[in-house]
Design a protein around this motif. Structure first.
Motif, short mmCIF file in Angstrom:
data_model
loop_
_atom_site.label_atom_id
_atom_site.label_comp_id
_atom_site.label_asym_id
_atom_site.label_seq_id
_atom_site.Cartn_x
_atom_site.Cartn_y
_atom_site.Cartn_z
N ALA A 12 -5.31 -5.64 15.76
CA ALA A 12 -4.14 -6.15 16.48
C ALA A 12 -2.94 -6.27 15.55
CB ALA A 12 -4.48 -7.50 17.12
N ARG A 13 -2.86 -5.38 14.57
CA ARG A 13 -1.81 -5.48 13.56
C ARG A 13 -0.54 -4.72 13.93
NH1 ARG A 13 -6.34 -4.52 8.82
NH2 ARG A 13 -7.40 -6.51 9.22
N GLY A 14 -0.58 -3.94 14.98
CA GLY A 14 0.60 -3.19 15.37
C GLY A 14 1.11 -2.33 14.24
N ASP A 15 2.41 -2.42 13.97
CA ASP A 15 3.02 -1.67 12.87
C ASP A 15 3.17 -2.51 11.61
OD1 ASP A 15 3.34 0.66 14.44
OD2 ASP A 15 5.21 -0.13 15.30
N GLY A 16 2.54 -3.68 11.59
CA GLY A 16 2.62 -4.54 10.41
C GLY A 16 1.88 -3.93 9.23
N ALA A 17 2.37 -4.23 8.03
CA ALA A 17 1.79 -3.65 6.82
C ALA A 17 1.12 -4.73 5.97
CB ALA A 17 2.87 -2.95 5.99
N THR A 18 0.13 -4.29 5.19
CA THR A 18 -0.63 -5.17 4.31
C THR A 18 -0.59 -4.62 2.89
OG1 THR A 18 -2.15 -5.66 6.12
CG2 THR A 18 -2.86 -6.27 3.90
N ALA A 19 -0.27 -5.46 1.92
CA ALA A 19 -0.25 -5.03 0.51
C ALA A 19 -1.62 -5.30 -0.10
CB ALA A 19 0.84 -5.76 -0.26
N TRP A 20 -2.65 -4.61 0.43
CA TRP A 20 -4.04 -4.80 0.01
C TRP A 20 -4.17 -4.85 -1.51
CZ3 TRP A 20 -7.59 -5.29 3.91
CH2 TRP A 20 -7.26 -4.78 5.18
N VAL A 21 -4.98 -5.80 -1.99
CA VAL A 21 -5.22 -5.92 -3.43
C VAL A 21 -6.72 -6.13 -3.63
CG1 VAL A 21 -4.80 -8.43 -3.44
CG2 VAL A 21 -4.52 -7.11 -5.55
N THR A 22 -7.29 -5.54 -4.64
CA THR A 22 -8.72 -5.70 -4.86
C THR A 22 -9.04 -7.08 -5.43
OG1 THR A 22 -8.74 -4.86 -7.13
CG2 THR A 22 -8.93 -3.22 -5.35
N ARG A 23 -10.24 -7.54 -5.17
CA ARG A 23 -10.67 -8.81 -5.74
C ARG A 23 -10.65 -8.72 -7.27
NH1 ARG A 23 -15.46 -9.26 -3.62
NH2 ARG A 23 -15.06 -10.75 -1.96
N ASP A 24 -11.01 -7.57 -7.81
CA ASP A 24 -11.02 -7.41 -9.26
C ASP A 24 -9.62 -7.59 -9.84
OD1 ASP A 24 -12.74 -6.56 -11.65
OD2 ASP A 24 -11.04 -5.19 -11.81
N ASP A 25 -8.60 -7.04 -9.17
CA ASP A 25 -7.24 -7.21 -9.67
C ASP A 25 -6.79 -8.67 -9.55
OD1 ASP A 25 -6.58 -4.65 -10.61
OD2 ASP A 25 -6.14 -3.93 -8.59
N CYS A 26 -7.24 -9.36 -8.50
CA CYS A 26 -6.93 -10.80 -8.38
C CYS A 26 -7.59 -11.57 -9.51
CB CYS A 26 -7.40 -11.32 -7.02
SG CYS A 26 -6.43 -10.73 -5.63
N ALA A 27 -8.82 -11.18 -9.86
CA ALA A 27 -9.52 -11.85 -10.96
C ALA A 27 -8.80 -11.60 -12.28
CB ALA A 27 -10.96 -11.35 -11.04
N ARG A 28 -8.33 -10.39 -12.48
CA ARG A 28 -7.61 -10.08 -13.72
C ARG A 28 -6.31 -10.88 -13.81
NH1 ARG A 28 -9.72 -5.81 -16.45
NH2 ARG A 28 -11.32 -4.62 -15.32
N ALA A 29 -5.60 -10.99 -12.70
CA ALA A 29 -4.37 -11.78 -12.70
C ALA A 29 -4.67 -13.25 -12.97
CB ALA A 29 -3.65 -11.62 -11.36
N ALA A 30 -5.73 -13.77 -12.36
CA ALA A 30 -6.08 -15.18 -12.54
C ALA A 30 -6.50 -15.46 -13.97
CB ALA A 30 -7.20 -15.57 -11.57
N ALA A 31 -7.33 -14.59 -14.54
CA ALA A 31 -7.78 -14.78 -15.92
C ALA A 31 -6.59 -14.76 -16.87
CB ALA A 31 -8.80 -13.71 -16.29
N ALA A 32 -5.65 -13.85 -16.62
CA ALA A 32 -4.47 -13.75 -17.49
C ALA A 32 -3.60 -14.99 -17.37
CB ALA A 32 -3.67 -12.50 -17.13
N ALA A 33 -3.38 -15.47 -16.15
CA ALA A 33 -2.54 -16.65 -15.95
C ALA A 33 -3.19 -17.89 -16.56
CB ALA A 33 -2.30 -16.87 -14.46
N LEU A 34 -4.52 -17.89 -16.59
CA LEU A 34 -5.24 -19.04 -17.13
C LEU A 34 -5.05 -19.18 -18.63
CD1 LEU A 34 -7.18 -21.33 -16.33
CD2 LEU A 34 -9.08 -19.73 -16.62
N VAL A 35 -4.89 -18.07 -19.33
CA VAL A 35 -4.85 -18.12 -20.80
C VAL A 35 -3.51 -17.73 -21.41
CG1 VAL A 35 -7.32 -17.65 -20.89
CG2 VAL A 35 -5.73 -15.74 -21.07
N ASP A 36 -2.51 -17.42 -20.58
CA ASP A 36 -1.26 -16.92 -21.17
C ASP A 36 -0.39 -18.01 -21.78
OD1 ASP A 36 -0.06 -18.12 -18.97
OD2 ASP A 36 0.57 -16.24 -18.02
N GLY A 37 -0.75 -19.27 -21.58
CA GLY A 37 -0.03 -20.36 -22.23
C GLY A 37 1.31 -20.69 -21.62
N VAL A 38 1.69 -20.03 -20.53
CA VAL A 38 2.97 -20.31 -19.90
C VAL A 38 2.99 -21.73 -19.37
CG1 VAL A 38 4.45 -19.74 -17.92
CG2 VAL A 38 3.46 -17.91 -19.32
#
Length: 297
Positions: A166-192
């Motif tokens: 039921a998504r019509g013409d709407g778009a999704t910026a699909w992202v893999t779980r692995d890429d989410c894990a990589r982003a989370a691990a990086a944010a956890l240790v980047d010291g920002v």
């Protein structure tokens, strides 16, 4: 104990386990992992991860479980068995983080949670508001829809030749779980330090018609996108044995997508993890055999 450890909550889940693997690969330490079932993380304990039991329905237990932590990854819980439970769990965790002296929290959220048509969005909006009202520094990672969900949706489409939603013409910026894990691990240790909110997405936003075309090309099978109403989608899932509340929750994602809530594309994965996110075509090629298998009854 000085607050020098990094913490991963919900560490026995798919995302949490992958984050632990990435932290170990990077030789990050010390690492603390919390879960309701410590025995499920024996292999990580053997590699030097300190595994602690944590019950998000018992706030006092969380304070002790979070001691000695400097930066923490709060993976959104899956407590959807009763309305409000997940938000209450997250709020309890945030209070416990403050009490334990945690400095920075990385939280896995959802794109555009305020006013979203997606039924689980209110929990994320409430958690983001609680973070803003706290004394904590934070990184909010608004993860787009997992490409891994295609393991549920594509096999029936490959079998029938029709991708029904039921998504019509709407778009999704699909992202893999692995890429989410990589982003989370990086944010956890980047010291920002400070506070930031980031959308975590794949490299492109695709409509269901575009997804069907890519799938057809990868698998060499004609697949047609069939757009139906939300009501028809819910009824179809119920007719196939899904409880109606769950069907309405799944269908609400389609409503949000149709309205454009998941269409934003960013370079967050590249900036945090240092590598481009996997495209849907790459994901389908890498998982061709598994996706082509008949769906389990």
């Amino acid at each position: 104990m000085s607050n020098s450890a990094v913490l991963v909550t919900g560490a026995s889940g798919h995302l949490g386990r992958r984050v632990l693997e990435l932290l170990l690969e990077q030789k990050v330490g010390p690492i603390i992992a919390t879960t309701r079932t410590p025995d499920s993380l024996k292999e990580f304990a053997a590699k030097g991860v300190e595994v602690r039991r944590a019950d998000f329905d018992d706030e006092k237990s969380l304070v002790e479980a979070f001691r000695g932590v400097g930066r923490a990854l709060l993976i959104s819980t899956d407590a959807l068995d009763r309305p409000g439970r997940r938000l209450a769990q997250h709020q309890a965790a945030l209070r416990a983080f403050e009490a334990a002296g945690v400095e920075h929290v990385v939280y896995t959220s959802l794109p555009n949670p305020v006013g979203s048509l997606i039924l689980i969005a209110d929990d994320h909006a409430g958690t983001e508001a609680a973070l803003a009202a706290s004394r904590l520094d934070f990184t909010i990672l608004r993860n787009n829809l997992y490409a891994d969900m295609l393991f549920v949706w594509l096999p029936p489409a490959l079998a029938s030749g029709k991708l029904v939603d039921a998504r019509g013409d709407g778009a999704t910026a699909w992202v893999t779980r692995d890429d989410c894990a990589r982003a989370a691990a990086a944010a956890l240790v980047d010291g920002v330090k400070g506070r930031r909110t980031l959308d975590v997405t794949g490299p492109a936003a695709l409509t269901s018609k575009e997804l069907a075309a890519i799938t057809s090309d990868v698998f060499g099978r004609p697949i047609e996108h069939v757009s139906v109403s939300i009501e028809a989608l819910v009824q179809g899932m119920v007719d196939h044995g899904m409880p109606e509340p769950m069907a309405k929750t799944f269908a609400s994602f389609d409503a949000g997508i149709a309205r454009g809530e998941l269409a934003t594309v960013t370079d967050t994965v590249q900036r945090l993890a240092g590598r481009a996110p996997q495209s849907i075509r790459e994901f389908l090629v890498a998982n061709r055999a598994a996706l082509a298998s008949p769906p389990k009854a």
